[in-house]
Design a protein around this motif. Structure first.
Motif, PDB file in Angstrom:
ATOM      1  N   ASP A  94      22.792  59.564  61.058  1.00  0.00           N
ATOM      2  CA  ASP A  94      21.943  58.573  60.388  1.00  0.00           C
ATOM      3  C   ASP A  94      20.720  58.272  61.250  1.00  0.00           C
ATOM      4  OD1 ASP A  94      23.611  58.316  58.232  1.00  0.00           O
ATOM      5  OD2 ASP A  94      24.542  56.454  58.900  1.00  0.00           O
ATOM      6  N   ILE A  95      19.533  58.351  60.637  1.00  0.00           N
ATOM      7  CA  ILE A  95      18.277  58.018  61.309  1.00  0.00           C
ATOM      8  C   ILE A  95      17.616  56.900  60.497  1.00  0.00           C
ATOM      9  CG2 ILE A  95      16.018  58.868  62.040  1.00  0.00           C
ATOM     10  CD1 ILE A  95      17.305  61.713  62.034  1.00  0.00           C
ATOM     11  N   VAL A  96      17.515  55.726  61.095  1.00  0.00           N
ATOM     12  CA  VAL A  96      16.929  54.576  60.400  1.00  0.00           C
ATOM     13  C   VAL A  96      15.414  54.733  60.374  1.00  0.00           C
ATOM     14  CG1 VAL A  96      16.675  52.068  60.393  1.00  0.00           C
ATOM     15  CG2 VAL A  96      18.841  53.102  61.118  1.00  0.00           C
ATOM     16  N   LEU A  97      14.844  54.752  59.160  1.00  0.00           N
ATOM     17  CA  LEU A  97      13.391  54.869  58.999  1.00  0.00           C
ATOM     18  C   LEU A  97      12.732  53.496  58.926  1.00  0.00           C
ATOM     19  CD1 LEU A  97      13.246  57.755  56.380  1.00  0.00           C
ATOM     20  CD2 LEU A  97      12.973  57.920  58.850  1.00  0.00           C
ATOM     21  N   TYR A  98      13.324  52.610  58.129  1.00  0.00           N
ATOM     22  CA  TYR A  98      12.776  51.254  57.979  1.00  0.00           C
ATOM     23  C   TYR A  98      13.857  50.360  57.398  1.00  0.00           C
ATOM     24  CZ  TYR A  98       9.817  47.447  56.350  1.00  0.00           C
ATOM     25  OH  TYR A  98       9.260  46.222  56.134  1.00  0.00           O
ATOM     26  N   LYS A  99      14.240  49.338  58.103  1.00  0.00           N
ATOM     27  CA  LYS A  99      15.272  48.380  57.687  1.00  0.00           C
ATOM     28  C   LYS A  99      16.468  49.098  57.063  1.00  0.00           C
ATOM     29  CE  LYS A  99      12.209  44.448  57.329  1.00  0.00           C
ATOM     30  NZ  LYS A  99      11.682  43.390  56.534  1.00  0.00           N
ATOM     31  N   GLY A 100      16.642  49.050  55.746  1.00  0.00           N
ATOM     32  CA  GLY A 100      17.795  49.670  55.087  1.00  0.00           C
ATOM     33  C   GLY A 100      17.577  51.114  54.662  1.00  0.00           C
ATOM     34  N   LEU A 101      16.392  51.660  54.909  1.00  0.00           N
ATOM     35  CA  LEU A 101      16.083  53.033  54.506  1.00  0.00           C
ATOM     36  C   LEU A 101      16.548  54.002  55.591  1.00  0.00           C
ATOM     37  CD1 LEU A 101      14.718  54.641  52.232  1.00  0.00           C
ATOM     38  CD2 LEU A 101      12.590  54.478  53.528  1.00  0.00           C
ATOM     39  N   ILE A 102      17.419  54.933  55.215  1.00  0.00           N
ATOM     40  CA  ILE A 102      18.059  55.828  56.188  1.00  0.00           C
ATOM     41  C   ILE A 102      17.903  57.272  55.752  1.00  0.00           C
ATOM     42  CG2 ILE A 102      20.271  56.459  57.232  1.00  0.00           C
ATOM     43  CD1 ILE A 102      21.096  53.509  56.688  1.00  0.00           C
ATOM     44  N   LEU A 103      17.562  58.120  56.700  1.00  0.00           N
ATOM     45  CA  LEU A 103      17.507  59.560  56.498  1.00  0.00           C
ATOM     46  C   LEU A 103      18.736  60.162  57.180  1.00  0.00           C
ATOM     47  CD1 LEU A 103      15.624  61.802  55.374  1.00  0.00           C
ATOM     48  CD2 LEU A 103      14.740  62.031  57.693  1.00  0.00           C
ATOM     49  N   GLU A 104      19.457  61.031  56.466  1.00  0.00           N
ATOM     50  CA  GLU A 104      20.685  61.613  57.019  1.00  0.00           C
ATOM     51  C   GLU A 104      20.666  63.138  56.890  1.00  0.00           C
ATOM     52  OE1 GLU A 104      25.535  61.180  56.717  1.00  0.00           O
ATOM     53  OE2 GLU A 104      24.303  60.361  55.126  1.00  0.00           O
ATOM     54  N   LEU A 163      22.478  73.458  55.068  1.00  0.00           N
ATOM     55  CA  LEU A 163      21.808  72.265  55.576  1.00  0.00           C
ATOM     56  C   LEU A 163      21.558  71.332  54.403  1.00  0.00           C
ATOM     57  CD1 LEU A 163      19.127  73.992  57.823  1.00  0.00           C
ATOM     58  CD2 LEU A 163      21.293  72.998  58.548  1.00  0.00           C
ATOM     59  N   GLY A 164      21.605  70.048  54.671  1.00  0.00           N
ATOM     60  CA  GLY A 164      21.330  69.062  53.646  1.00  0.00           C
ATOM     61  C   GLY A 164      20.509  67.924  54.212  1.00  0.00           C
ATOM     62  N   LEU A 165      19.882  67.178  53.335  1.00  0.00           N
ATOM     63  CA  LEU A 165      19.075  66.035  53.742  1.00  0.00           C
ATOM     64  C   LEU A 165      19.246  64.945  52.697  1.00  0.00           C
ATOM     65  CD1 LEU A 165      17.037  65.098  55.880  1.00  0.00           C
ATOM     66  CD2 LEU A 165      15.237  65.944  54.392  1.00  0.00           C
ATOM     67  N   LYS A 166      19.745  63.789  53.132  1.00  0.00           N
ATOM     68  CA  LYS A 166      19.954  62.663  52.224  1.00  0.00           C
ATOM     69  C   LYS A 166      19.007  61.535  52.606  1.00  0.00           C
ATOM     70  CE  LYS A 166      24.874  63.588  51.975  1.00  0.00           C
ATOM     71  NZ  LYS A 166      26.202  63.075  52.331  1.00  0.00           N
ATOM     72  N   LEU A 167      18.471  60.882  51.596  1.00  0.00           N
ATOM     73  CA  LEU A 167      17.678  59.678  51.788  1.00  0.00           C
ATOM     74  C   LEU A 167      18.467  58.552  51.149  1.00  0.00           C
ATOM     75  CD1 LEU A 167      15.031  58.486  52.835  1.00  0.00           C
ATOM     76  CD2 LEU A 167      14.063  58.901  50.575  1.00  0.00           C
ATOM     77  N   LYS A 168      18.871  57.550  51.962  1.00  0.00           N
ATOM     78  CA  LYS A 168      19.744  56.485  51.472  1.00  0.00           C
ATOM     79  C   LYS A 168      19.085  55.126  51.717  1.00  0.00           C
ATOM     80  CE  LYS A 168      23.077  57.543  54.316  1.00  0.00           C
ATOM     81  NZ  LYS A 168      24.378  57.663  55.006  1.00  0.00           N
ATOM     82  N   TYR A 169      19.522  54.162  50.907  1.00  0.00           N
ATOM     83  CA  TYR A 169      19.093  52.782  51.103  1.00  0.00           C
ATOM     84  C   TYR A 169      20.341  51.914  51.099  1.00  0.00           C
ATOM     85  CZ  TYR A 169      16.556  48.434  50.890  1.00  0.00           C
ATOM     86  OH  TYR A 169      16.071  47.196  51.160  1.00  0.00           O
ATOM     87  N   ARG A 170      20.521  51.142  52.159  1.00  0.00           N
ATOM     88  CA  ARG A 170      21.651  50.215  52.253  1.00  0.00           C
ATOM     89  C   ARG A 170      21.171  48.804  51.969  1.00  0.00           C
ATOM     90  NH1 ARG A 170      24.289  52.771  57.492  1.00  0.00           N
ATOM     91  NH2 ARG A 170      25.371  54.475  56.489  1.00  0.00           N
ATOM     92  N   PHE A 171      21.862  48.154  51.048  1.00  0.00           N
ATOM     93  CA  PHE A 171      21.504  46.788  50.672  1.00  0.00           C
ATOM     94  C   PHE A 171      22.117  45.789  51.635  1.00  0.00           C
ATOM     95  CE2 PHE A 171      21.261  49.281  46.818  1.00  0.00           C
ATOM     96  CZ  PHE A 171      20.036  48.915  46.326  1.00  0.00           C
TER      97      PHE A 171
END
Length: 135
Positions: free
Chosen positions: A89-99, A127-135
């Protein structure tokens, strides 16, 4: 628990040689296969590395082929097997995460439904790339 639906594309070239007669004949087939993959597994989160393991089923949804000389021999079937995934998990901004992730999928296939046999067909490494947002 982890549940996912993934699109998987698979391409390969098959080269065949026929030594019948005075000349050697050469055949080449190009296959483009598409699967929808369903995954069910367990995911372990840590600060260093995420790890998940589980079971997957790949449903064949389309096939295209092009060849030189003759009919194609290969067919495509539904596949199943285990999977392992390593991600970070790489935190981009607050709850926005790149995995970004690396996944390994050994798979089996029951090619002939009339005969109860299971064939090992290989391993997908991807290889995969996920863009996630945690509330």
């Amino acid at each position: 628990m982890e549940v996912g639906i993934f699109d998987r594309k698979f391409s390969y070239t098959e080269k065949l040689y026929s030594a019948g007669g005075p000349e050697v004949e050469y055949y080449e087939y190009n296959y483009n296969l598409q699967y929808v993959s369903l995954r069910l597994g367990y995911k372990f989160y840590s600060k260093i590395l995420n790890f998940s393991a589980g079971f997957h089923v790949d449903f064949a949804v389309s096939k295209s082929e092009g060849g030189y000389r003759g009919e194609a021999f290969a067919t495509y079937h539904d596949r199943y097997g285990a999977y392992l995934t390593f991600s970070k998990d790489i935190v981009l901004y607050k709850g926005l995460i790149l995995e970004p992730e690396i996944h390994v999928n050994p798979f089996l296939c029951d090619q002939d439904k009339r005969v109860k046999t299971v064939d090992y067909e290989g391993v997908f490494l991807g290889l995969g790339l996920k863009l996630k947002y945690r509330f």
